[in-house]
Design an enzyme around this catalytic site. Structure first.
Site, mmCIF file in Angstrom:
data_model
loop_
_atom_site.group_PDB
_atom_site.id
_atom_site.type_symbol
_atom_site.label_atom_id
_atom_site.label_comp_id
_atom_site.label_asym_id
_atom_site.label_seq_id
_atom_site.Cartn_x
_atom_site.Cartn_y
_atom_site.Cartn_z
ATOM 1 N N ASP A 106 10.056 85.044 -75.650
ATOM 2 C CA ASP A 106 9.609 84.218 -76.944
ATOM 3 C C ASP A 106 8.265 84.992 -77.186
ATOM 4 O O ASP A 106 7.388 84.024 -76.622
ATOM 5 C CB ASP A 106 9.583 82.170 -77.442
ATOM 6 C CG ASP A 106 11.316 82.122 -77.010
ATOM 7 O OD1 ASP A 106 12.354 83.067 -77.220
ATOM 8 O OD2 ASP A 106 11.972 81.894 -77.367
ATOM 9 N N ASP A 108 23.501 81.631 -82.902
ATOM 10 C CA ASP A 108 23.078 80.219 -82.816
ATOM 11 C C ASP A 108 24.052 79.299 -82.575
ATOM 12 O O ASP A 108 24.526 78.718 -83.985
ATOM 13 C CB ASP A 108 21.932 79.906 -83.642
ATOM 14 C CG ASP A 108 20.600 80.391 -83.266
ATOM 15 O OD1 ASP A 108 20.499 81.215 -82.074
ATOM 16 O OD2 ASP A 108 19.355 80.402 -83.728
#
Lengths: 253, 217
Positions: free
Chosen positions: A11, A130
């Site tokens: 990330d 997601d």
């Protein structure tokens, strides 16, 4: 024989690596290019960068990170986060990304996935999904956007089928219930999606140990497994992950 | 210093291929170009390619004089040529993706969908797979120059849904296995093509690129 891929994910915010626990409490932990080289040397099968500052003005920093990585790392690189336009995709591909992850933009305009696959080829379009257990208690999982903040009411399995039809070459499936918990992939979700589509599915969210990776493939039917913190904080090396998978009878590179 | 031209026709990630060649050799000038005249002066030519056969062939044909320059440099002048992924497939007689499209016609064969005999196998064929060398290439001594010092345990990164079905077996140098055999490396004379991405195949792939730069067909 095709090998099962192990994909470390970084990330990235403002050009630096971070890893969230349930997408909050970010911890700065380094330079993404250095980290990418390390994973490349350790035998990672692919790399994934998720730009979590992508909605802000700092896009150019990410292009620099991608360019610097592509100069030295010769394995496939997926970049996602805040990709909204064909221009975003082109710029990332030109910087040296091989595959582009599309998430929120696919939900707000599914035809964008079609258009992107037509222009750039399905092989470089990864739709990131997601998903979270439906909150109304009914069966199945709902997809969320904007880093898990916004519910959509869309069923995850139906969405996966639709995205594969629209030209996604691969799906990156993250269980929001598990992400950052270290309790393992949501195997039921992973299997439901993997079995519903012909395209490869990358399992993500919740890996806390190497058995979790094995479970994702054997029980979740995933084609590839993605993890962040277990590699990132040096708990396990990529080679240890490969050894664990090999011992479980999974073909690895 | 030799010049290697990577053809830019709006398809795919050219930077990675350029960087990979620069990584394996300091003695070559790598140039990404969309100019047909550059091909005629090139010492080596690389044709990358991503996406659908028809789109790529149309992209190539859309550049005035590009197909003619390719034929002149690769077929008439015998400039060493490497096609990667769809860049390899474009050498075929015909592509069958999104309708029938004529290819460059350098190696006889059709580009057809992969149909694994195990229907649980995913499409695209995406990930790392090893090579099976065919008869003439199955020992180190006999192996094609570009494949020298390679090992059958090495893996290469594939991502494709179509494959190059060669009319003649002798044009196929190596196969990979995915619910059946799929041509992985094809070639003849000064021409070689790789279905996988050597520029994305870590050390094993970089070795092939390095060999290609040393190849004097």
């Amino acid at each position: 024989m095709l090998k099962t891929r192990i994909i470390p994910c970084l990330d990235v915010a403002n050009g630096r690596v971070v890893k969230g626990v349930n997408f909050v409490d970010l911890v700065d932990a380094g330079n993404p290019v250095e980290q990418a080289k390390l994973y490349n040397d350790q035998g990672a099968d692919e790399l994934c960068f998720l730009d979590i500052t992508a909605t802000s003005d700092n896009r150019e920093t990410m292009y620099d990170v991608v360019r610097a990585t592509a100069d030295e790392v010769f394995i496939p690189l997926t970049v996602g986060g805040g990709v909204r336009t064909l221009q975003d995709i082109r710029k990332l591909l030109e910087a040296g990304a091989d595959k582009i992850g599309i998430n929120s933009a696919a939900v707000s305009n599914p035809d964008f996935v079609k258009e992107a696959a037509d222009k750039c080829g399905s092989q470089c379009i990864v739709v990131a999904i997601d998903a979270k257990k439906k909150e109304d208690g009914s069966e199945g999982w709902e997809i969320f956007t904007h880093g898990g903040r916004n519910g959509t009411g869309i069923d995850a399995v139906e969405w996966a089928i639709k995205m594969a039809e629209y030209g996604a070459g691969e799906l990156l499936l993250t269980s929001m219930d598990r992400d950052g918990t270290k309790q393992g992939f949501n195997l039921e979700l992973t299997r439901a999606v993997s079995d519903a589509v012909r395209v490869p599915v990358i399992a993500s969210g919740g890996v806390g140990n190497l058995q979790h990776l094995v479970d994702g493939v054997i029980e979740g039917h995933a084609s590839a497994v993605l993890a962040a913190s277990i590699f990132h904080f040096g708990e396990y090396t990529i080679q240890e992950a490969k050894d664990a998978m090999k011992n479980a009878g999974i073909p690895v590179r | 210093m030799e010049t290697l031209i990577i053809i830019d026709y709006g398809s795919g990630n050219l930077r990675s291929a350029a960087k990979a060649f620069e990584h394996v050799s300091k003695d070559i000038t790598v140039k990404i170009s969309n100019k047909p005249k550059d091909l005629l002066k090139a010492d080596r030519i690389v044709l990358p390619g991503q996406g659908a056969f028809r789109d790529c062939m149309e992209g190539l044909s859309a550049i005035d004089g590009m197909v003619e320059a390719l034929n002149e440099s690769v077929i008439q002048k015998a400039t060493p040529f490497l096609g990667i992924c769809v860049g390899m497939q474009l050498m075929a007689s015909r592509g069958m993706e999104h309708g029938v499209t004529a290819g460059l016609g350098w190696i006889e064969g059709d580009v057809i969908p992969i149909t694994p005999n195990d229907t649980s196998l995913k499409i695209p064929h995406m990930g790392w797979n090893e090579l099976h060398y065919l008869s003439a290439n199955n020992t180190q001594d006999n192996r094609h120059f570009v494949l020298r010092n390679t090992d059958s345990s090495e893996n290469f990164y594939f991502v494709h849904s179509f494959m190059f079905q060669c009319t003649y077996n002798h044009n196929c140098l190596a196969m990979t296995e995915y619910g059946g055999l799929i041509p992985a490396i094809i070639g003849r004379d000064n021409i070689i093509g790789m279905q996988f991405h050597p520029e994305k195949s870590h050390k094993a792939g970089l070795k092939l690129l390095s060999n290609f730069l040393d190849w004097k067909p």
